[in-house]
Structure formats: C-alpha cells, structure tokens
Design an enzyme around this catalytic site. Structure first.
Site, short mmCIF file in Angstrom:
data_model
loop_
_atom_site.label_atom_id
_atom_site.label_comp_id
_atom_site.label_asym_id
_atom_site.label_seq_id
_atom_site.Cartn_x
_atom_site.Cartn_y
_atom_site.Cartn_z
N TRP A 203 32.81 86.30 42.36
CA TRP A 203 34.20 85.80 42.34
C TRP A 203 34.75 86.04 40.96
O TRP A 203 34.16 85.58 39.97
CB TRP A 203 34.19 84.30 42.66
CG TRP A 203 35.54 83.67 42.86
CD1 TRP A 203 36.17 83.42 44.06
CD2 TRP A 203 36.44 83.15 41.85
NE1 TRP A 203 37.39 82.81 43.86
CE2 TRP A 203 37.57 82.62 42.51
CE3 TRP A 203 36.39 83.07 40.45
CZ2 TRP A 203 38.64 82.03 41.82
CZ3 TRP A 203 37.45 82.49 39.77
CH2 TRP A 203 38.57 81.97 40.46
N PHE B 231 30.29 78.09 40.66
CA PHE B 231 31.10 76.87 40.54
C PHE B 231 30.39 75.69 41.22
O PHE B 231 29.98 75.81 42.38
CB PHE B 231 32.43 77.17 41.23
CG PHE B 231 33.43 76.08 41.21
CD1 PHE B 231 33.99 75.63 40.02
CD2 PHE B 231 33.86 75.50 42.40
CE1 PHE B 231 34.97 74.63 40.02
CE2 PHE B 231 34.82 74.51 42.42
CZ PHE B 231 35.38 74.07 41.23
N HIS C 26 29.26 82.64 52.06
CA HIS C 26 29.26 82.64 50.59
C HIS C 26 27.92 82.20 49.99
O HIS C 26 27.55 82.63 48.91
CB HIS C 26 30.37 81.70 50.09
CG HIS C 26 30.60 81.75 48.62
ND1 HIS C 26 30.94 82.90 47.95
CD2 HIS C 26 30.53 80.78 47.67
CE1 HIS C 26 31.08 82.65 46.65
NE2 HIS C 26 30.83 81.36 46.45
N SER D 184 28.56 84.09 42.68
CA SER D 184 29.97 83.70 42.71
C SER D 184 30.62 83.79 41.33
O SER D 184 30.69 84.87 40.77
CB SER D 184 30.10 82.32 43.34
OG SER D 184 31.43 82.09 43.73
N MET D 185 31.08 82.66 40.76
CA MET D 185 31.61 82.75 39.39
C MET D 185 30.54 83.23 38.42
O MET D 185 30.86 83.85 37.40
CB MET D 185 32.13 81.39 38.92
CG MET D 185 33.47 81.00 39.50
SD MET D 185 34.07 79.53 38.64
CE MET D 185 35.61 79.25 39.51
N ASP E 146 32.30 85.70 54.12
CA ASP E 146 32.49 84.80 52.98
C ASP E 146 33.90 84.19 53.02
O ASP E 146 34.89 84.91 52.92
CB ASP E 146 32.28 85.60 51.68
CG ASP E 146 32.13 84.72 50.45
OD1 ASP E 146 32.75 83.65 50.40
OD2 ASP E 146 31.39 85.13 49.53
O1 9J3 Z 1 31.51 80.15 41.98
C1 9J3 Z 1 32.04 80.10 43.08
O2 9J3 Z 1 31.49 79.66 44.13
C2 9J3 Z 1 33.51 80.49 43.08
C3 9J3 Z 1 34.26 79.79 44.05
C4 9J3 Z 1 35.67 79.37 43.90
O3 9J3 Z 1 36.28 79.28 44.90
O4 9J3 Z 1 36.25 79.05 42.73
C5 9J3 Z 1 37.60 78.60 42.85
C6 9J3 Z 1 37.88 77.52 41.91
#
Ligand code: 9J3
Ligand code: ZN
Length: 301
Positions: free
Chosen positions: A196, A102, A249, A171-172, A217
């Site tokens: 995530w 993200f 993170h 993450s995403m 994280d």
């Molecule tokens: O890709 C990411 O760092 C996910 C982090 C996140 O908190 O998404 C919530 C909208």
C-alpha cells in the site's frame, strides 16, 4: 485482476548490450578469458544449502538450524526479532528486514523468520515506532535503520554480508520496502507483500523487486496499489508480480506456500546470486487455482 500477459520490455536492448560486452571482452584481450567459469564462480560463492526442488521451496522449513535474538526498541525502529542460521562454517549469509503494516506488529510477518532463516538467510522482523501512525516512507526508513543495526550492532553482525541485503513488508510495510529500495539501490532485492502506497511513481527504483498482490484485496486493491506499483518499476533490473487467486489483504500474515516459494526463490536468486533458483521464476508460471495472474521481466538474466 486478469489481463493479457505483457510484452517483455527491454529484452532486446539487454541482449544487444550483452553482445557488445561479450564482443569487447573477446576482442579486447589476447588470451580468451574464461568468462563462463568466472561467472559461475561468482554465482557459487554465495550459494547456501543443497540444490533446490519444488518440494524444498514449498516446505515450511529448510535445512538450516536457526536461533532467534530479541532486539529492544531503537531510535531508528521499534525493535524486533532476528532469526539467524547457526551454521558458521559456510561464510556469511544475506539478510532481509521485514516490516508489518498499519496496526500490525512483527507477528504479522513472523512466519518469514523461520521459513527464510532455515534456508540460509538472516531475517529481521521488525516493529515500527508507532504502528498506527507511521506512513510507508517512514516504515522504509525504519527498514534501512534495521539493516544498519543488523550489519553494525547486532549479535550476528559478523555473520552477515553487508552487500547482500534485502527488504520486505506487508501493506504499508510493503510500501516501505519500495521506499527503502528506492533510497538505497545497493539493496539486492525487495518483496512488497500486498503493498500500500499513495505514490505510484517508482521509475527510479533499481532493485530486483517481486510484488505480491492478492486478487480480492479490499484494503489495498491490486488495481490501485500492487499493479500500478509494479508497472511503475520500469528501471528495476528484474521485476515480477505474483497475484494470489481469490486471496485477501491478510493472505501474507500467516504461512502461505505460494508466497513462501516465490519469496524464497526471489531472495536466493538476487541476494545470493543463486541461479539454481532461476528455474522456479522463469519461465513464469501460468494462471492456476493458486495464481490468478503473474507478470515478469523474464527472461532477463
Ligand atoms: O498497512 C496496511 O494494511 C495499509 C492499509 C490502509 O488501508 O491504510 C489506510 C490508512
Ligand atoms: Zn490483476
């Protein structure tokens, strides 16, 4: 988080099945086939580079010279950078597509390009179409589109083995790597980095998967993401969970020796079938100042 080590699930079943297969082979044919040398020929076919050492796994760069190629935005993903070994004398290479998280661009995963290409992989760090909006599953679709671009349209398409592909992401983008591996079981390995994803049900995913978590994280806490994601991988032929001690993170967004070491070993072992790397995955490491926790299906191979 710290937990008691978990029992190896399915080991007994795997040993029993192996016995049945071995028995069938032995009793089913007149001449005894040399299964051992057949297996090692298959293993050796995809080996690239010299025998690994702990120092070579931890080095920032491996023995292969590499170049980069820029890919503009495509209909299926937001373009990216291909890092590819220049040696064309050893046959094809395996390839890995890696997505950022993200708000991030490919720069968040750029260091994997040099780390992995210099060890004999084609690496595609990608941008996603809408870095703020794209949810994990869409990032996964974009990883698959990037792999298709690599093997069908890219300048290095003839240097890639289309049967030796992997996905990773932060993450995403790590949630996307799970989604991509789930959708395409022919993928050989997945490495979600501090992943995530709202979906914690990956019981049907059948790709060897290494999940990297960061103990502290605060964005994708391991208790709500990396750990339940790992625990849901009950059909993955092999799985591991590497939790980095005291890390946050963004731990995978810049060079990290431990992440590099385990990611390289995982890809070598499962994309290239290179059993020379098994010793760096199994037996699993004990907790240390670098690793707060490690779970795995060892010994499963
Ligand atoms: O890709 C990411 O760092 C996910 C982090 C996140 O908190 O998404 C919530 C909208
Ligand atoms: Zn933990």
């Amino acid at each position: 988080m710290k937990h008691r080590p978990r029992r190896v699930r399915g080991l007994r079943l795997k040993l029993a099945l192996a016995g049945i297969v071995a028995g069938t082979v032995l009793f089913g044919s007149g001449a005894l086939p040399d299964t051992a040398s057949t297996a090692s020929a298959a293993e050796q076919e995809y080996r690239r580079g010299p025998a690994p050492t702990l120092a070579s796994l931890q080095a920032e760069k491996g023995p292969f010279a590499y170049k980069t190629a820029t890919v503009p935005s495509q209909s299926g993903f937001g373009g990216g950078t291909i890092y590819y070994p220049t040696d064309t004398s050893q046959g094809t290479f395996g390839a890995v597509a890696i997505a950022p998280g993200f708000t991030e661009s490919q720069s968040a995963v750029a260091w994997f390009g040099s780390k992995l290409a210099s060890n004999g992989f084609v690496v595609f760090t990608i941008n996603v179409k809408n870095t703020w909006l794209d949810q994990p599953d869409y990032r996964g679709l974009q990883l698959l589109s990037a792999l298709d671009y690599l093997t069908k349209n890219s300048v290095v398409r003839d240097q890639i083995d289309p049967n030796r592909l992997a996905v990773a992401g932060h993450s995403m983008g790590g949630g996307g790597a799970l989604s991509a591996a789930n959708a395409r079981p022919s993928i050989q390995a997945a490495v979600p980095l501090t992943p995530w994803h709202t979906d914690k049900t990956w019981e049907n995913l059948r790709v060897p998967t290494l999940i990297v978590g960061a103990e502290n994280d605060g964005i994708a806490s391991v208790s709500r993401h990396a750990e339940p994601l790992y625990e849901s991988l009950t059909s993955a032929p092999e799985r591991a969970y590497l939790e980095l001690n005291d890390a946050g993170h963004m731990v995978s967004n810049s060079y990290n020796t431990t992440i590099g070491q385990y990611t390289l070993a995982w890809l070598k072992r499962y994309v290239d079938n290179d059993t020379r790397y098994e010793q760096f995955l199994c037996p699993p490491p004990s907790a240390s100042t670098l690793i707060s926790e490690y779970r795995s299906s060892c010994p499963g191979s």
